[in-house]
Design a protein around this motif. Structure first.
Motif, short mmCIF file in Angstrom:
data_model
loop_
_atom_site.label_atom_id
_atom_site.label_comp_id
_atom_site.label_asym_id
_atom_site.label_seq_id
_atom_site.Cartn_x
_atom_site.Cartn_y
_atom_site.Cartn_z
N SER A 183 0.83 -1.19 0.00
CA SER A 183 0.00 0.00 0.00
C SER A 183 0.87 1.24 0.00
O SER A 183 1.72 1.43 0.87
N THR A 189 -0.66 -0.67 -4.53
CA THR A 189 -2.02 -0.17 -4.35
C THR A 189 -1.90 1.27 -3.89
O THR A 189 -1.16 1.57 -2.94
N ALA A 249 -3.94 4.90 -2.95
CA ALA A 249 -5.20 5.54 -2.59
C ALA A 249 -5.41 6.80 -3.42
O ALA A 249 -4.46 7.47 -3.83
N GLY A 306 -8.84 1.29 -11.19
CA GLY A 306 -8.66 2.69 -10.85
C GLY A 306 -8.33 3.58 -12.03
O GLY A 306 -8.59 3.26 -13.19
N GLU A 337 -8.15 7.81 -8.64
CA GLU A 337 -9.08 6.94 -7.92
C GLU A 337 -8.25 5.89 -7.19
O GLU A 337 -7.09 5.70 -7.53
N ASP A 338 -8.83 5.21 -6.21
CA ASP A 338 -8.14 4.08 -5.61
C ASP A 338 -7.73 3.12 -6.71
O ASP A 338 -8.56 2.72 -7.54
N SER A 339 -6.45 2.74 -6.74
CA SER A 339 -5.92 2.02 -7.89
C SER A 339 -5.02 0.86 -7.47
O SER A 339 -4.32 0.93 -6.46
#
Length: 231
Positions: free
Chosen positions: A140, A169, A171, A192, A221-223
Motif C-alpha cells: 500500500s 495499491t 489511494a 482505478g 481513484e483508488d488504484s
C-alpha cells in the motif's frame, strides 16, 4: 516519453472460454509498432471462463509471469509442480530448456489475469515454477517487487532476466514514486485511474515509459497497479 495505449486499441481475441486483450503482437494479432517494450515481449489481459482453461502445452526460453486480478488459476506442469494462485498473487514459470504445463480456472467464477512474457538474458537454463502470496496491504502506497532477476530482491520470485515486476495499491490523491533510472517501464492499472506527468490512464490501459529517471504515479481513484521495469 510516456505513451498511453488505451484499452480499446489493444488486440482482441474471443474464444468463448477465453477473452484476451493483447498489449503487444501475439497469436493472430500483429502490429509492427507494438512488438515488445525492451525485454517485455507479451502482456495479455485475459478473462478465463469458469471451469475452463489452457490444456497442456509447451514453452521454452521465456520468463512467464501471471498476476491474478480476480479469481484464481490452478497450475500443473511436467516437472511435477502443482499450485493455485489467487487474486493479488503471482506465479512465475521459467521455461528454460522446456516445460509442459496446463492452467485452469477450476472455480465457478471468472478468472481475470495479466500474463507477462519477458525474454531471458540467456537461453538454456533449468526450467522452474513458483508462486507467492503478496498481501495487498504490504504494498500500500509503494511499489513492491513481485518478481525479479536482480541481486538484492531476495523476497521476490526469481526470473532469469534483468527486469522487475512490481505491484502497488495507491489511494486516491496519493502519489507514488519509483526510480526507473532511464530504463524502460510498462505500467497497467488493474483497477482505478492514474495520472503520470499529465497523461491519464484508466483501468487496463497500457502506459509505455522511456527516458525517465523518476516515475511519479498519482492515483485519481483508488488504484491497483502493475509495473515492469526492463532494460
Amino acid at each position: 516519453m510516456i505513451e498511453v495505449r488505451k484499452f480499446d486499441t489493444l488486440g482482441k481475441a474471443d474464444h468463448g472460454w477465453l477473452k484476451a486483450n493483447f498489449h503487444f503482437s501475439f497469436a493472430q494479432y500483429f502490429d509492427q509498432r507494438r512488438m515488445h517494450w525492451g525485454a517485455l515481449r507479451v502482456w495479455n489481459d485475459d478473462i478465463i471462463a469458469a471451469r475452463s482453461g489452457f490444456p497442456p502445452h509447451g514453452h521454452e526460453n521465456m520468463e512467464i509471469i501471471t498476476y491474478v486480478r480476480k479469481g484464481a488459476i490452478t497450475h500443473k506442469d511436467s516437472l511435477g509442480n502443482e499450485g493455485r494462485t489467487e487474486a493479488g498473487d503471482v506465479q512465475v514459470m521459467s521455461a528454460g530448456t522446456g516445460i509442459q504445463h496446463a492452467e485452469y480456472n477450476v472455480d465457478d467464477e471468472e478468472t481475470h489475469s495479466f500474463q507477462l512474457w519477458i525474454v531471458p538474458d540467456r537461453q538454456g537454463h533449468k526450467p522452474s515454477w513458483g508462486t507467492k502470496t503478496f498481501p495487498k496491504d504490504a504494498r500500500s502506497g509503494k511499489f513492491d517487487v513481485l518478481a525479479s532477476g536482480r541481486e538484492g530482491d531476495a523476497d521476490a520470485l526469481r526470473i532469469q532476466a534483468d527486469a522487475r515486476v512490481l505491484g502497488a495499491t495507491i489511494a486516491a490523491g496519493e502519489t507514488v514514486e519509483y526510480d526507473l533510472g532511464g530504463r524502460k517501464g510498462y505500467l497497467v492499472p488493474a483497477t482505478g485511474k492514474l495520472e503520470i506527468d499529465g497523461e491519464v490512464a484508466d483501468a487496463r490501459d497500457g502506459v509505455a515509459i522511456a527516458d525517465l529517471d523518476t516515475l511519479r504515479v498519482k492515483a485519481l481513484e483508488d488504484s491497483e497497479v502493475v509495473l515492469v521495469d526492463t532494460k
